[in-house]
Design an enzyme around this catalytic site. Sequence first.
Site, short mmCIF file in Angstrom:
data_model
loop_
_atom_site.label_atom_id
_atom_site.label_comp_id
_atom_site.label_asym_id
_atom_site.label_seq_id
_atom_site.Cartn_x
_atom_site.Cartn_y
_atom_site.Cartn_z
N GLY A 270 0.82 -1.20 0.00
CA GLY A 270 0.00 0.00 0.00
C GLY A 270 0.86 1.25 0.00
O GLY A 270 2.08 1.20 0.15
N ASN A 273 4.05 6.11 4.33
CA ASN A 273 5.37 6.12 4.95
C ASN A 273 5.77 4.77 5.51
O ASN A 273 6.93 4.36 5.41
CB ASN A 273 5.41 7.18 6.05
CG ASN A 273 5.26 8.59 5.51
OD1 ASN A 273 5.73 8.88 4.41
ND2 ASN A 273 4.60 9.45 6.25
N GLU A 295 -0.39 -2.28 -7.01
CA GLU A 295 -1.13 -1.18 -7.65
C GLU A 295 -0.21 -0.02 -8.00
O GLU A 295 -0.22 0.49 -9.11
CB GLU A 295 -2.21 -0.64 -6.70
CG GLU A 295 -3.17 -1.66 -6.18
CD GLU A 295 -3.83 -1.16 -4.92
OE1 GLU A 295 -5.05 -0.94 -4.97
OE2 GLU A 295 -3.14 -0.97 -3.90
N ILE A 365 -6.23 1.96 9.96
CA ILE A 365 -6.53 2.93 11.01
C ILE A 365 -6.52 2.25 12.37
O ILE A 365 -5.93 2.74 13.32
CB ILE A 365 -7.87 3.63 10.74
CG1 ILE A 365 -7.72 4.56 9.51
CG2 ILE A 365 -8.34 4.42 11.95
CD1 ILE A 365 -9.00 5.20 9.06
N ASN A 385 -9.85 7.98 3.55
CA ASN A 385 -9.56 7.94 2.11
C ASN A 385 -10.47 6.96 1.39
O ASN A 385 -11.14 7.31 0.44
CB ASN A 385 -8.10 7.56 1.87
CG ASN A 385 -7.14 8.58 2.43
OD1 ASN A 385 -7.43 9.77 2.48
ND2 ASN A 385 -5.99 8.12 2.89
#
Length: 507
Positions: A270, A273, A295, A365, A385
Amino acid sequence: MPHDSRILHPALRGRLMSADDAARLILPGDTVGMSGFTGAGYPKAVPAALARHISAAHAAGQPFKVSVWTGASTAPELDGALAAADGVELRLPYQSDPVCRQRINDGRMEYLDIHLSHVAQFAWFGFLGKLDVAVVEVAAILEDGRLVPSTSVGNNKTWLDQADKIILEVNSAVPAGLDGMHDLYYGTQLPPHRKPIPLVRPSDRIGEPYLRCNPDKVIAVVQTDAPDRDTRFAAPDEASRRIAGHILEFFAHEVAKGRLPAELLPLQSGVGNIANAVLAGLGDGPFENLTAFTEVLQDGMLDLLGSGKLAFASATALSLSSQAREAFNADLARYRSRILLRPQEISNHPELVRRLGVIAMNGIIEADLYGNINSTHVMGTQIMNGIGGSGDFARNGFLSIFMTPSTAKGGSISCIVPMTPHVDHTEHDVQVVVTEQGLADLRGLSPKQRARLIIERCAHPDYRPALRDYCQRALAGSPGKHTPHLLEEALSWHVRYLRSGSMAAQA
């Protein structure tokens, strides 16, 4: 303009116009498919011009909104500009713009958050309604009308096929050397006549280097000369480095146990950072001849390609910082043979993810005691998001790894909670949870066993006593002992934070 040599189709060269004139061809109520995926390959001029037209219409008392479909997140000059103009009725499938996010959470914009692998097929199935206009950035238009794709592919193949009208932005800032780096597969079919996709390695070419486009549908061509968004990543902090260390140690353990080959399996990472820190750790680690089926190709993966650690990368977008983009452009000839950019219906295809045995690594999260994952909502109701492609990879990957710091907001939020108020990935799709505190390998464990391991390995020490106490009381007081919960308390940590600004009981 000097870069009109990129427009080789005579009839389409005759449809050159300004971004403002092109934007006037988009009407109120239209559904617009925009190119772009994670800040790469999005149209730069027409969306901003459209936002100006919408603002002018609103100032004159005229209603004007459009629905916007993309590949994933774009940039301030697209999502931000249209949201600030209050010009978006519905947005899908993934966004990361702060203005857009605020409009969604204020209830002023409808948002459809769906798996990225579903978008193209939902459009083909007719689930999403009619697509009126496609606005697609390309690097060039060939003599026969085919298109050299830009720095992302995303859903562009579908938008060009489905839209009634097409507006092309030809961006001379896209290096001409990208020509040939794309692999556009046109073999997908609708049920019940689907056939297996003939891809068994990330490096397999299965399609064409160019996008097909019916020139008769093109109503405007706009020339631009603007770089993609500068996707900046902070240097890995101590927590990110520790998370990366735990994951690399886990990989080494799996190789030693014979469950992973020495070169691992294709990697999916993904954006963010922590993901970049993991990739940096792989650069310093013992693993060689790595591959990626992912992706987004971001800075950390480009570094791995440059060092030779990563032999090949398949993705749908080049989402790079300006510094990494300069390095990529300077050595593009070398990267051309080691990168393929595909439509996201292929890069995220569940069948291919499972066939290749992809190792999925995604940020979150929060996680709850039993391994359910919330990757999209803050305090259960506010979108951050979107789910993006994490679900495409997590459910189908050889390994599904989710990572997060153990706390947020300076320690006032625990990212390990009794129950998540929103679930994007159920416990059935989660094999590994990692924080800077440690790694919990949940494979083969019952819910109660998972809870104990997540608390001891992943929770921050400040929150472990409260989590242990909750588990003990839930086991004693819950009518069901398989997945014990105290329903009157399960979301109390989130309620406490909303009331006091901290999840800690003493606040």
